[in-house]
Structure formats: C-alpha cells, structure tokens
Design a protein around this motif. Structure first.
Motif, short mmCIF file in Angstrom:
data_model
loop_
_atom_site.label_atom_id
_atom_site.label_comp_id
_atom_site.label_asym_id
_atom_site.label_seq_id
_atom_site.Cartn_x
_atom_site.Cartn_y
_atom_site.Cartn_z
N SER A 31 3.96 9.70 -0.95
CA SER A 31 3.65 10.99 -2.27
C SER A 31 2.26 11.31 -2.27
O SER A 31 1.83 10.33 -1.37
N THR A 32 1.72 12.31 -2.61
CA THR A 32 0.47 12.97 -2.86
C THR A 32 0.33 13.12 -3.93
O THR A 32 1.18 13.51 -4.61
N GLU A 33 -1.02 13.52 -4.76
CA GLU A 33 -1.95 12.86 -6.00
C GLU A 33 -2.71 13.87 -5.02
O GLU A 33 -3.86 13.59 -4.81
N ASP A 34 -3.34 15.41 -5.89
CA ASP A 34 -4.35 16.14 -5.72
C ASP A 34 -5.40 15.80 -6.54
O ASP A 34 -5.14 15.48 -8.21
N LEU A 35 -6.59 15.07 -6.18
CA LEU A 35 -7.64 14.52 -6.65
C LEU A 35 -8.65 15.45 -6.81
O LEU A 35 -9.88 14.30 -6.76
N SER A 42 -14.39 20.29 -1.41
CA SER A 42 -13.67 19.43 -0.76
C SER A 42 -11.93 19.53 -1.32
O SER A 42 -11.58 19.18 -2.41
N THR A 43 -11.46 18.97 0.24
CA THR A 43 -9.30 19.02 -0.96
C THR A 43 -9.45 17.38 -0.39
O THR A 43 -9.74 16.67 0.03
N VAL A 44 -9.36 16.45 -1.94
CA VAL A 44 -8.89 15.02 -2.25
C VAL A 44 -7.61 15.02 -2.30
O VAL A 44 -6.79 15.00 -3.11
N LEU A 45 -7.41 13.62 -1.67
CA LEU A 45 -5.75 13.93 -2.01
C LEU A 45 -5.15 12.11 -1.79
O LEU A 45 -5.86 11.44 -1.03
N ARG A 46 -5.01 11.21 -2.54
CA ARG A 46 -4.75 9.91 -2.44
C ARG A 46 -2.64 10.38 -1.92
O ARG A 46 -1.09 10.93 -2.66
N VAL A 47 -2.86 9.34 -0.71
CA VAL A 47 -1.40 9.79 -0.30
C VAL A 47 -0.31 8.36 -0.22
O VAL A 47 -1.48 7.38 -0.28
N ARG A 48 0.24 8.23 -0.14
CA ARG A 48 1.23 6.93 0.49
C ARG A 48 2.49 6.73 0.85
O ARG A 48 2.66 7.78 0.78
N VAL A 49 1.89 6.01 1.87
CA VAL A 49 2.05 6.51 3.81
C VAL A 49 3.41 4.86 3.74
O VAL A 49 3.07 4.41 3.42
N ASP A 50 4.28 5.18 5.42
CA ASP A 50 4.60 4.23 5.31
C ASP A 50 4.15 4.36 7.02
O ASP A 50 4.84 5.90 7.08
N LEU A 51 3.89 3.99 7.26
CA LEU A 51 3.12 3.63 8.65
C LEU A 51 4.66 3.38 9.52
O LEU A 51 4.41 2.62 11.14
N GLY A 52 5.66 2.74 9.05
CA GLY A 52 6.90 2.39 10.18
C GLY A 52 6.28 0.73 10.50
O GLY A 52 7.82 0.24 11.63
N ASP A 53 6.14 -0.06 9.43
CA ASP A 53 6.09 -1.58 9.78
C ASP A 53 6.33 -2.45 8.96
O ASP A 53 5.79 -3.68 8.57
N GLY A 54 7.13 -1.90 8.16
CA GLY A 54 7.67 -2.58 7.39
C GLY A 54 7.42 -2.59 5.39
O GLY A 54 7.77 -3.29 5.04
N GLY A 55 6.37 -2.07 5.63
CA GLY A 55 5.47 -1.64 3.79
C GLY A 55 5.29 -0.35 3.77
O GLY A 55 5.25 0.73 5.02
N THR A 56 4.40 -0.23 2.91
CA THR A 56 3.36 1.49 2.26
C THR A 56 2.54 0.45 2.16
O THR A 56 1.96 -0.71 1.88
#
Length: 361
Positions: A31-35, A42-56
């Motif tokens: 997910s992304t949220e424009d802050l 500047s473009t500032v984004l809050r992002v939720r990521v899955d790094l492939g290691d079992g969590g976000t």
C-alpha cells in the motif's frame, strides 16, 4: 499547478530493494499513502511492504526532486540534494545520544533520482508536545554543537545550507507592501498600532545590521527547520528529527528560535516561557562548548525572530491572509492571524532590546 511525480509501486519496490541491498530478492509494495507537503519540492509516501521474510514493515519513501520548484530552491540550488547528502554522510551516526534521525534512514541513487528511505516513525512524530517537552528540546538541541566542538572543520562541508535564517529575505519588499495595506483588510486593520507598524518597517530595514551581527557570533550545526512537525519522541525518549533538507551552518540559537516561533501554530500545547527555554539552551550549549556562549545564544535567538520569523509572517503570511487563501475556514484564518500577530510582537520585543526601531508608539 502541482506537477508532483508519483512513482508506481513497482518503482518504489525496485528502489527500496536497491537501498536494502536486496536486488533480485522479492520486495512487494502492499500500500502507499501520499504525505507530500502541499506544493513542496518533495514527494513523500508512506508505504507498507512485504520483504519476503515472513512479515510486513512500514517505510517512508521521499523523493526530493519529485515535487514543485520553489523560490527557496531557486535561491538555494542545493536544497533538493542536501538531505540525501546528509543522510549518506557520517554526520547522522555522529549525533550524540539523545538526538537522532529515524531508524534505518538513508539515501540511494536510483534511476537518476535520489531516494530517501527510513522506517515509518508515525507514532513518534504524533507526540503531543507540552512546555515540559520544550524544555527537554532546548537542552538537547545544544548537543548538535558537540559535533562542531569535536571537529571545527565540519562547518566547511560544502553542501550545508548557509545563512538559512535569512532564507525568506526575498520577502522583505512584500512585507513592507503588506504593512502598507493592512487598513484595506477588515480582519487586519487593527492588527498592529501605527507605532508598531513603523517599528516593523524598521525591523525589515535592519537586515544588513542583523546579518553583520550574525556573522560575528559563534556558529554551529543546525537542523534548519526545527518545529514540532519535524520532531518526534521514541519509546526510549530519543528525539527523532526528520526533514533535514535545511541542515546547515549558522549562529547558535537559530534552531531554538524556529522551534519556539512555530510551536503554537503547528500544534504545541500550552504557553512557553521563552526566557527560561533560552537560558536552559544557553547553559547546555556553554557546557558542550566549554566556554560561555550565553550572549551568543541570546543574540542568535533574537536575530532569527527578526529575520526568518518576521520575513515569513509579514511576507507570505500576510499575503495569504489578504488574498483569502484560507477561504471560509474562520478557525484556520484566526489561527494564522494570531500567529502573525504574536510572531511580529515577539520580534518587536527583541528589536527593542537590540535598539532597532522606535522605543515608543
């Protein structure tokens, strides 16, 4: 016009993977949220990521040149690259315990752009600021001078901002113009007395004197844009500072002055005892420097209110009110008008102590 560049999730994922040294390993943006701040550069984004290691995990992605050019950028071409340079330098790691940048903050050059990444510190930034917190901030700000005390060549770093306390000096003509038009706006007609208006004109005209005074006092490392929205408190009590694009070299006292100047406007609670805050900062600064810097701290504090604070309020501040930028929001308008009034009166109090302008209405 807002020409902000918003990267696609796939672009964010590739940039973050490069930053983390995970090329070839899965990074998925959930997910992304424009802050992004209004018409900022500047473009500032809050992002939720899955790094492939079992969590976000939650991250902030900032692209300094993703927004709109401004007069500040035109007057300071290094503005869009300064924060990335700072975060890529040894300086953040050298900041003494008690102050710091967000966890895992740093920068990477990806596909021709600077990208800044840091762990999301929303909870820390969402702190409710009180006068007791402000006193803690005042004491800890002195710690930035420890870097200068340890290495006097630091302030020669070429990409540091210079003279940021006069960063809004190009608004001095607008300040004079706006003061002359106060009587034409119902909300502003009684904002200042005739004597106060004369003295505010004199303060605007004192720029050369104030700059000369600033040049002769002790300089230090500055955050450059310190206020409660750029400052957080972590669970262990560390003060986390964000938005370092104005990091620079300048007179002691400047960071405290910007913090005090914008404290109420940006959501700080209660009334600040500015004299007590300045005394605490000056004492801590003198201890760090191993010499008495109380007079220098007071002068730097005063100069910032008479330059940065006054230029900002009488220039774009009054212009925004006169042009009804706040529309029908009476609460927002009242908040900004009060900030202009209180900031200008604060400047006049310091002007009187420095012998600038008339003594009486």
């Amino acid at each position: 016009m807002n020409d902000r560049w918003l990267p696609a999730p796939e672009q964010i994922a590739r940039a973050l993977a490069e930053y983390l040294g995970r090329q070839g390993r899965a990074v998925k943006v959930l997910s992304t949220e424009d802050l992004s701040p209004g018409l900022g550069q500047s473009t500032v984004l809050r992002v939720r990521v899955d790094l492939g290691d079992g969590g976000t995990s939650g991250w902030i992605a900032k692209i300094p040149a993703g927004g709109n050019a401004s007069l500040l950028e035109l007057n300071d071409p290094a503005l869009v690259e300064r924060e990335a340079r700072f975060l890529s330098s040894p300086l953040p790691a050298a900041i003494p315990t008690g102050l710091g940048t967000p966890p895992d903050a740093g920068a990477v050059r990806h596909e021709g752009r600077d990208w800044i990444f840091m762990r999301d510190v929303e909870k820390a930034i969402d702190h409710r600021w009180t006068p007791a917190d402000a006193h803690d901030v005042a004491r800890r700000l002195a710690l930035l001078h420890a870097l200068v005390a340890a290495d006097h060549t630091l302030l020669a770093t070429p990409w540091l901002e210079r003279d940021g306390y006069v960063g809004y000096a190009h608004h001095v003509p607008a300040g004079h113009h706006n003061l002359g038009l106060l009587g034409e706006h119902a909300r502003l007609a009684s904002l200042f007395s005739p004597g106060q208006i004369r003295r505010l004109h004199a303060c605007l005209d004192a720029l050369d004197r104030l700059t000369a005074e600033a040049d002769r006092i002790t300089h230090t490392l500055l955050h450059g844009d310190l206020h409660v929205r750029n400052l957080g408190r972590t669970a262990d009590g560390t003060l986390v500072l964000i938005d370092w694009e104005h990091v620079g070299a300048g007179p002691v006292g400047i960071d405290l002055a910007t913090f005090v100047s914008l404290y109420r406007l940006f959501g700080g609670e209660g009334e600040l005892d500015e004299e007590a805050l300045l005394a605490e900062y000056a004492a801590a600064l003198s201890e760090v420097a191993s010499r008495d810097l109380r007079a220098d701290a007071e002068l730097g504090f005063a100069i910032c209110h008479l330059t940065w604070g006054l230029h900002l309020r009488l220039g774009p501040g009054l212009t925004a009110v006169r042009q009804d930028v706040f529309g029908e929001s009476e609460t927002e308008l009242a908040r900004h008008v009060e900030d202009i009034r209180s900031g200008a009166l604060r400047a006049l109090a310091w002007a009187k102590r420095l012998g600038i302008g008339e003594e009486k209405d």
